[in-house]
Design an enzyme around this catalytic site. Structure first.
Site, PDB file in Angstrom:
ATOM      1  N   ASP A  28      -0.168   5.033   1.338  1.00  0.00           N
ATOM      2  CA  ASP A  28      -0.343   5.937   2.479  1.00  0.00           C
ATOM      3  C   ASP A  28      -0.171   5.212   3.809  1.00  0.00           C
ATOM      4  OD1 ASP A  28      -0.883   7.863   0.603  1.00  0.00           O
ATOM      5  OD2 ASP A  28      -3.050   7.865   0.912  1.00  0.00           O
TER       6      ASP A  28
ATOM      7  N   ASP B  82       0.869  -1.167   0.000  1.00  0.00           N
ATOM      8  CA  ASP B  82       0.000   0.000   0.000  1.00  0.00           C
ATOM      9  C   ASP B  82       0.913   1.226   0.000  1.00  0.00           C
ATOM     10  OD1 ASP B  82      -2.402   1.561   0.350  1.00  0.00           O
ATOM     11  OD2 ASP B  82      -1.864   1.748   2.465  1.00  0.00           O
TER      12      ASP B  82
END
Length: 227
Positions: free
Chosen positions: A67, A65
């Protein structure tokens, strides 16, 4: 994970953005303890233990991922273009408004080492700021290490379905790192070995632990199939 961060990841629109500003200011001033060393009997590279040493079963694709996993911020709160500069002989990235948008400290070394070990790398992000996320990845020089990118709003399982199509790698051969428990549960249910990172994001220890988890689970699967 702070309460404001939990609230914002579970909601959308203005409530999400209202809490992001203070979190990002905090992230930009705090030091992230990276845990660069870990217990291992394997070899060392420049004094740092090699991530894949003594692991017999490795994933074909590792997916991250973005963020609060590779960088300590929500990219939608920053404005491209981004530019790289040197600060005290260390690279530093700023956005259009001059705000720092550095990744977590271990990330560059991790992705370079994993790529050199022969593992393919990918990104799966639900951020609505598609252009900004891609621009920052490019500015950080990660494009040559991470060829597979699924960056758009939606369900993480959709990201992984597309990764399967583009890489021809089955979900069972993938390892995933994310900061949201919901995504971890969804991908685990889909058959991906998935690891939750804490507020330090992706560190060498987190990746090493994830690789060991993958080895343990997939070795067990092979044992069951052979019986």
């Amino acid at each position: 994970m702070s309460l404001s961060r939990q609230t914002s990841t579970g909601s959308s629109g203005s409530s999400r953005k209202a809490s992001i500003g203070s979190i990002n200011r905090k992230a930009s001033t705090e030091s992230t303890g990276s845990g660069r060393r870990y217990s291992t009997s394997g070899s060392y590279n420049n004094g740092i233990a090699v991530l894949t040493e003594n692991i017999s079963v490795l994933p074909k694709l590792i997916v991250f991922d973005l963020d609060y996993t590779l960088w300590p911020l929500w990219i939608e709160m920053y404005s491209p273009p981004f530019h790289m500069e040197s600060h005290r002989n260390e690279p530093q990235v700023r956005d259009k408004g001059g705000r720092i948008v550095n990744p977590y400290p271990d990330v560059k070394d991790i992705i370079v080492e994993l790529k050199e070990s022969g593992i393919e790398l990918g990104i799966a992000s639900r951020t609505p700021e598609i252009k900004g996320a891609r621009r920052l990845v490019e500015t950080l020089g990660w494009d040559k290490y991470i060829p597979f990118k699924e960056i758009y709003p939606g369900c993480k399982t959709t990201h992984f379905e597309n990764l399967c199509k583009h890489t021809h790698i089955p979900l069972s051969e993938m390892l995933f790192f994310d900061d949201e428990e919901r995504n971890i549960k969804d991908l685990t249910a889909a058959g991906v070995v998935s690891c939750l990172v804490d507020d330090r994001g992706v560190t060498r220890k987190a990746v090493r632990d994830g690789l060991l988890k993958f080895e343990k689970e997939r070795s067990h699967d092979k044992e069951v199939q052979s019986k």
